[in-house]
Design a protein around this motif. Structure first.
Motif, PDB file in Angstrom:
ATOM      1  N   MET A   1      -1.405  17.699  20.365  1.00 25.47           N
ATOM      2  CA  MET A   1      -1.567  17.708  21.818  1.00 25.47           C
ATOM      3  C   MET A   1      -0.865  18.928  22.413  1.00 25.47           C
ATOM      4  N   TRP A   2      -1.340  19.358  23.557  1.00 28.09           N
ATOM      5  CA  TRP A   2      -0.707  20.500  24.221  1.00 28.09           C
ATOM      6  C   TRP A   2      -0.588  20.184  25.708  1.00 28.09           C
ATOM      7  N   HIS A   3       0.257  20.934  26.376  1.00 25.30           N
ATOM      8  CA  HIS A   3       0.454  20.715  27.812  1.00 25.30           C
ATOM      9  C   HIS A   3       0.781  22.060  28.479  1.00 25.30           C
ATOM     10  N   ASP A  61       3.550  21.670  20.244  1.00 23.82           N
ATOM     11  CA  ASP A  61       4.689  21.551  19.311  1.00 23.82           C
ATOM     12  C   ASP A  61       5.796  22.548  19.644  1.00 23.82           C
ATOM     13  N   GLY A  62       6.059  22.743  20.916  1.00 23.55           N
ATOM     14  CA  GLY A  62       7.166  23.593  21.336  1.00 23.55           C
ATOM     15  C   GLY A  62       6.907  25.081  21.240  1.00 23.55           C
ATOM     16  N   GLU A  63       5.697  25.491  20.864  1.00 25.31           N
ATOM     17  CA  GLU A  63       5.383  26.923  20.756  1.00 25.31           C
ATOM     18  C   GLU A  63       4.264  27.280  21.739  1.00 25.31           C
ATOM     19  N   PRO A  64       4.328  28.480  22.339  1.00 25.91           N
ATOM     20  CA  PRO A  64       3.247  28.880  23.257  1.00 25.91           C
ATOM     21  C   PRO A  64       1.925  29.052  22.517  1.00 25.91           C
ATOM     22  N   ARG A  90     -11.244  25.845  23.207  1.00 27.62           N
ATOM     23  CA  ARG A  90     -10.860  24.427  23.174  1.00 27.62           C
ATOM     24  C   ARG A  90     -10.394  23.957  24.541  1.00 27.62           C
ATOM     25  N   GLY A  91     -10.714  24.721  25.567  1.00 32.02           N
ATOM     26  CA  GLY A  91     -10.417  24.277  26.925  1.00 32.02           C
ATOM     27  C   GLY A  91      -9.075  24.730  27.481  1.00 32.02           C
ATOM     28  N   VAL A  92      -8.274  25.460  26.681  1.00 37.39           N
ATOM     29  CA  VAL A  92      -6.943  25.869  27.154  1.00 37.39           C
ATOM     30  C   VAL A  92      -7.070  26.880  28.295  1.00 37.39           C
ATOM     31  N   GLY A  93      -7.955  27.878  28.113  1.00 39.16           N
ATOM     32  CA  GLY A  93      -8.116  28.909  29.137  1.00 39.16           C
ATOM     33  C   GLY A  93      -8.569  28.313  30.470  1.00 39.16           C
ATOM     34  N   ALA A  94      -9.492  27.358  30.404  1.00 35.87           N
ATOM     35  CA  ALA A  94      -9.987  26.745  31.648  1.00 35.87           C
ATOM     36  C   ALA A  94      -8.854  26.027  32.380  1.00 35.87           C
ATOM     37  N   ARG A  95      -7.995  25.308  31.621  1.00 39.07           N
ATOM     38  CA  ARG A  95      -6.866  24.601  32.251  1.00 39.07           C
ATOM     39  C   ARG A  95      -5.857  25.594  32.818  1.00 39.07           C
ATOM     40  N   LEU A  96      -5.581  26.667  32.077  1.00 37.52           N
ATOM     41  CA  LEU A  96      -4.640  27.687  32.579  1.00 37.52           C
ATOM     42  C   LEU A  96      -5.161  28.290  33.878  1.00 37.52           C
ATOM     43  N   LEU A  97      -6.440  28.649  33.888  1.00 35.70           N
ATOM     44  CA  LEU A  97      -6.999  29.283  35.094  1.00 35.70           C
ATOM     45  C   LEU A  97      -6.948  28.306  36.275  1.00 35.70           C
ATOM     46  N   ALA A  98      -7.298  27.047  36.022  1.00 28.66           N
ATOM     47  CA  ALA A  98      -7.257  26.055  37.106  1.00 28.66           C
ATOM     48  C   ALA A  98      -5.838  25.926  37.653  1.00 28.66           C
ATOM     49  N   GLN A  99      -4.840  25.934  36.761  1.00 28.79           N
ATOM     50  CA  GLN A  99      -3.445  25.791  37.218  1.00 28.79           C
ATOM     51  C   GLN A  99      -3.000  27.022  38.012  1.00 28.79           C
ATOM     52  N   LEU A 100      -3.453  28.204  37.572  1.00 30.89           N
ATOM     53  CA  LEU A 100      -3.101  29.428  38.321  1.00 30.89           C
ATOM     54  C   LEU A 100      -3.704  29.379  39.724  1.00 30.89           C
TER      55      LEU A 100
END
Ligand SMILES: CC(C)(COP(=O)(O)OP(=O)(O)OC[C@H]1O[C@@H](n2cnc3c(N)ncnc32)[C@H](O)[C@@H]1OP(=O)(O)O)[C@@H](O)C(=O)NCCC(=O)NCCS
Length: 152
Positions: A1-3, A61-64, A90-100
């Motif tokens: 999992m990632w956050h 897991d604690g790593e970027p 895997r959807g990470v970029g979309a979540r990052l952009l939405a958060q920005l």
């Protein structure tokens, strides 16, 4: 999992490892040059908690595994992001952009811009999905300039 979480000065060493482990293609797509480290300007902004910058880390897991940033310039902002090669699509970029974009709204910005290499299909698709209008960059024929208005 990632956050996602806000990045701080204490994250600089881990972020330098993250950038150093990116493929050449990914580094060129992000920085438009084959940098092996975060540019000094970003390191200083992280270390000094510069209020003109917001940084968001995607972490597993604690790593970027991804880094997004928003530079604040009056009522305009500029976003940039990068995702570790093994985590792309895997959807990470979309979540990052939405958060920005959430951060941009929180800071009262009216417009957010981004720059991408014209041949970067992934970022072009992600930007369009994020509501950006992409046009030829007035200052560089290799780049596209994305703009997205934000409603108050
Ligand atoms: C561009 C980048 C940030 C996208 O992040 P990502 O985590 O791979 O993207 P996502 O998985 O969130 O994809 C979101 C959408 O973008 C599009 N997309 C992403 N990668 C794509 C690719 N290689 N080709 C076409 N579309 C792509 C898709 O529409 C996708 O939606 P879907 O999942 O419904 O198919 C990432 O690939 C990256 O770090 N690239 C190198 C650095 C860079 O280009 N930065 C941009 C300059 S600021």
């Amino acid at each position: 999992m990632w956050h996602l979480r806000t990045a701080q000065g204490k994250d600089v060493d881990a972020l330098q490892r993250f950038v150093g482990n990116l493929s050449l293609a990914t580094r060129v797509q992000r920085f438009f040059a084959p940098l092996r480290e975060l540019p000094g300007e970003l390191v200083r902004a992280l270390r000094q908690a510069d209020p003109a910058h917001c940084f968001v880390i995607a972490e597993a897991d604690g790593e970027p595994i991804g880094l997004g940033q928003l530079a604040l310039r009056g009522e305009q902002g500029e976003v940039a992001l990068v995702v570790a090669d093994a985590w792309q699509s895997r959807g990470v970029g979309a979540r990052l952009l939405a958060q920005l974009l959430v951060e941009a709204s929180r800071h009262g910005l009216r417009e957010v811009m981004l720059e991408t290499l014209a041949g970067n299909r992934g970022m072009r698709a992600l930007a369009r999905r994020g509501g950006f209008d992409l046009q030829r960059h007035p200052g560089d024929p290799e780049l596209l300039l994305g703009r997205r208005q934000l409603t108050a």
